[in-house]
Design an enzyme around this catalytic site. Structure first.
Site, PDB file in Angstrom:
ATOM      1  N   MET A   1     -10.943  -6.153   6.042  1.00 38.10           N
ATOM      2  CA  MET A   1     -10.150  -5.120   6.702  1.00 38.10           C
ATOM      3  C   MET A   1      -9.762  -5.607   8.094  1.00 38.10           C
ATOM      4  SD  MET A   1      -9.619  -2.633   4.662  1.00 38.10           S
ATOM      5  CE  MET A   1      -8.779  -1.586   5.857  1.00 38.10           C
TER       6      MET A   1
ATOM      7  N   MET B   1     -12.324   3.936  -0.481  1.00 34.85           N
ATOM      8  CA  MET B   1     -12.959   4.231   0.808  1.00 34.85           C
ATOM      9  C   MET B   1     -13.630   5.592   0.661  1.00 34.85           C
ATOM     10  SD  MET B   1      -9.779   2.879   3.068  1.00 34.85           S
ATOM     11  CE  MET B   1      -8.691   2.962   1.639  1.00 34.85           C
TER      12      MET B   1
ATOM     13  N   ASP C   1      -6.118  -6.583   4.712  1.00 29.77           N
ATOM     14  CA  ASP C   1      -5.502  -5.251   4.658  1.00 29.77           C
ATOM     15  C   ASP C   1      -5.544  -4.594   6.027  1.00 29.77           C
ATOM     16  OD1 ASP C   1      -4.695  -2.684   3.992  1.00 29.77           O
ATOM     17  OD2 ASP C   1      -6.457  -2.218   2.758  1.00 29.77           O
TER      18      ASP C   1
ATOM     19  N   HIS D   1      -8.542   0.577  -3.883  1.00 28.59           N
ATOM     20  CA  HIS D   1      -9.389   0.323  -2.711  1.00 28.59           C
ATOM     21  C   HIS D   1     -10.117   1.631  -2.395  1.00 28.59           C
ATOM     22  CE1 HIS D   1      -9.368  -0.581   1.933  1.00 28.59           C
ATOM     23  NE2 HIS D   1     -10.585  -0.566   1.424  1.00 28.59           N
TER      24      HIS D   1
ATOM     25  N   MET E   1      -9.200   7.721  -0.396  1.00 30.48           N
ATOM     26  CA  MET E   1      -9.989   8.176   0.764  1.00 30.48           C
ATOM     27  C   MET E   1     -10.527   9.580   0.521  1.00 30.48           C
ATOM     28  SD  MET E   1      -7.318   7.048   3.691  1.00 30.48           S
ATOM     29  CE  MET E   1      -6.744   5.356   3.865  1.00 30.48           C
TER      30      MET E   1
ATOM     31  N   ASP F   1      -4.903   3.254  -1.905  1.00 30.61           N
ATOM     32  CA  ASP F   1      -5.940   3.607  -0.935  1.00 30.61           C
ATOM     33  C   ASP F   1      -6.543   4.965  -1.263  1.00 30.61           C
ATOM     34  OD1 ASP F   1      -6.019   1.407   0.964  1.00 30.61           O
ATOM     35  OD2 ASP F   1      -3.934   1.951   1.394  1.00 30.61           O
TER      36      ASP F   1
ATOM     37  N   SER G   1       0.861  -1.188   0.000  1.00 30.12           N
ATOM     38  CA  SER G   1       0.000   0.000   0.000  1.00 30.12           C
ATOM     39  C   SER G   1       0.895   1.236   0.000  1.00 30.12           C
ATOM     40  CB  SER G   1      -0.878   0.017   1.245  1.00 30.12           C
ATOM     41  OG  SER G   1      -1.374   1.332   1.431  1.00 30.12           O
TER      42      SER G   1
ATOM     43  N   HIS H   1      -1.242  -1.542  -4.179  1.00 33.98           N
ATOM     44  CA  HIS H   1      -2.535  -1.255  -3.538  1.00 33.98           C
ATOM     45  C   HIS H   1      -2.674   0.261  -3.368  1.00 33.98           C
ATOM     46  CE1 HIS H   1      -5.930  -2.304  -0.847  1.00 33.98           C
ATOM     47  NE2 HIS H   1      -5.507  -1.306  -0.080  1.00 33.98           N
TER      48      HIS H   1
HETATM   49  C1  DX5 Z   1      -6.221   1.553   5.639  1.00 30.85           C
HETATM   50  C2  DX5 Z   1      -5.758   1.137   4.276  1.00 30.85           C
HETATM   51  C3  DX5 Z   1      -4.612   0.209   4.267  1.00 30.85           C
HETATM   52  C4  DX5 Z   1      -3.374   0.754   4.912  1.00 30.85           C
HETATM   53  C5  DX5 Z   1      -2.493  -0.380   5.297  1.00 30.85           C
HETATM   54  O1  DX5 Z   1      -7.358   2.327   5.504  1.00 30.85           O
HETATM   55  O2  DX5 Z   1      -6.811   0.526   3.568  1.00 30.85           O
HETATM   56  O3  DX5 Z   1      -4.341  -0.219   2.948  1.00 30.85           O
HETATM   57  O4  DX5 Z   1      -2.682   1.635   4.100  1.00 30.85           O
HETATM   58  O5  DX5 Z   1      -1.450   0.129   6.028  1.00 30.85           O
HETATM   59  P1  DX5 Z   1      -0.693  -0.692   7.130  1.00 30.85           P
HETATM   60  O6  DX5 Z   1      -0.106  -1.874   6.462  1.00 30.85           O
HETATM   61  O7  DX5 Z   1       0.299   0.281   7.632  1.00 30.85           O
HETATM   62  O8  DX5 Z   1      -1.715  -1.090   8.163  1.00 30.85           O
HETATM   63 ZN    ZN Z   2      -6.337  -0.455   1.642  1.00 31.37          ZN
END
Ligand code: DX5
Ligand code: ZN
Length: 238
Positions: free
Chosen positions: A152, A83, A190, A81, A52, A50, A23, A48
């Site tokens: 998650m 969110m 994740d 991903h 947001m 993320d 990620s 990956h």
């Molecule tokens: C959290 C994300 C993850 C995050 C993982 O909302 O979806 O992908 O970046 O990070 P680590 O591995 O540091 O928990």
């Molecule tokens: Zn993620």
């Protein structure tokens, strides 16, 4: 030649026993290209991403514009991903930006099944994710359409959180369910994943491991990838 990316869940039979998906949320965006090359050299399959929006989760990260930079930079599978609220509005943008798969959250209000079909119609891999407090039953209606299920193991929004152990039982449950469904569905986990728990989650059935901090905050990110993969593969070796 298949029409899908070689690391697509649709190519399940030909995939490695464990797929590593760093990620980039935890990476240094001023040196992101260097980090991507490092990941390619370490042999990861996926990147990956993320996404947001500050609404569905309290944090804001980046959108399709950044995804496009990633797709110009690497041939690795780009795993978006989402969110975000109203994901349906942005699916085409992420496709145009070069995402190979899009994962939505089951907790997002609105027309989830319509959005999942839209991802499929765009020709992308379809993913669905559940938060730590969401029961596995929330997935019951989607096994026939999704290519990926993401469990998650932290509350979404931030990297660097502590792994939530109760997610292991959810992975086990979903893995059993996938077997009975008889379609190829990638099971991803994740949040808080690193060499210390990669074996346990792999054994539970998570074949696709997302890791942010344990890779990019490590002194040697390349070595961290290798350590995660070896721990995972060792856990399922007979
Ligand atoms: C959290 C994300 C993850 C995050 C993982 O909302 O979806 O992908 O970046 O990070 P680590 O591995 O540091 O928990
Ligand atoms: Zn993620």
């Amino acid at each position: 030649m298949s029409q899908y990316h070689r690391f697509s869940p649709k190519n399940m039979a030909n995939l490695p026993s464990t797929l590593i998906a760093p990620s980039v949320l935890a990476a240094d965006f001023l040196h992101i290209e260097e980090d991507i090359r490092r990941m390619e050299n370490a042999g990861v399959e996926w990147i990956h991403l993320d996404i947001m929006d500050g609404h569905f989760v309290p944090n804001i990260s980046f959108g399709p514009m950044m995804v496009k930079f990633f797709s110009k930079t690497t041939d690795l599978y780009l795993d978006a991903h989402l969110m975000i609220d109203n994901p349906g509005k942005y699916l085409e943008d992420f496709k145009k930006a070069g995402a190979h798969g899009i994962t939505l959250h089951a907790e997002v209000e609105g027309v989830i099944s319509e959005d999942l079909h839209k991802i499929r119609d765009l020709g992308l891999d379809v993913g669905i994710s559940i938060n730590p407090e969401t029961p596995v039953e929330a997935l019951d209606s989607v096994y026939e359409i999704v290519d990926l299920i993401l469990v998650m193991s932290v509350h979404p929004g931030f990297g660097g959180q502590k792994f939530i152990r109760k997610s292991i039982a959810k992975v086990e449950h979903i893995a059993r369910k996938i077997e009975t469904v008889g379609r190829p569905i990638m099971l991803q986990i994740d949040g808080g994943i690193g060499p210390e728990n990669a074996g346990e989650v792999r054994r539970a059935g998570a074949r696709n491991l997302v890791a942010g901090s344990s890779i990019f905050r490590a002194d040697d990110p390349h070595a961290a990838v290798i350590a995660i993969r070896s721990a995972a593969d060792a856990a399922i070796a007979h």
